[in-house]
Write a protein that holds these residues in place. Sequence first.
Motif: not given
Length: 91
Positions: A45, A39, A35
Motif C-alpha cells: 500500500r 488489503f 485488491r
Amino acid sequence: MSYLKRVIYNCKKATQLIEKREMERLTFKEAFELRLHLFGCSFCRIYKKQSAVINQMVQQLFHDSSHSGAKLDDDFKQELQGRIENELNKN
C-alpha cells in the motif's frame, strides 16, 4: 500452496500490477488479485502511494520539458530501462 496464499504473499506480483495499472487497464482477475493483496499488505500500500507520487512527478517533468524542448535521448532511455530491469530481476 493455495491460490489465495500465492496472491496474498506475492509482493513482487503486486508491485508489477501496481505499475501496470499506471500504463493500462488491469484485467478483472488482476484487479481482484491486487485488491486482495493490498488489503493485507501495508508495504505494498505504501509502494502504491509512492509510485503514484513518482508517476505524477515524472508526468509533470515531461509536461514541463515538452514546453522547453528538452527531451531524453534514446541511449539514455535504454540505459535507464536496463538499470530498472536489473533491479527488478535481483529479487
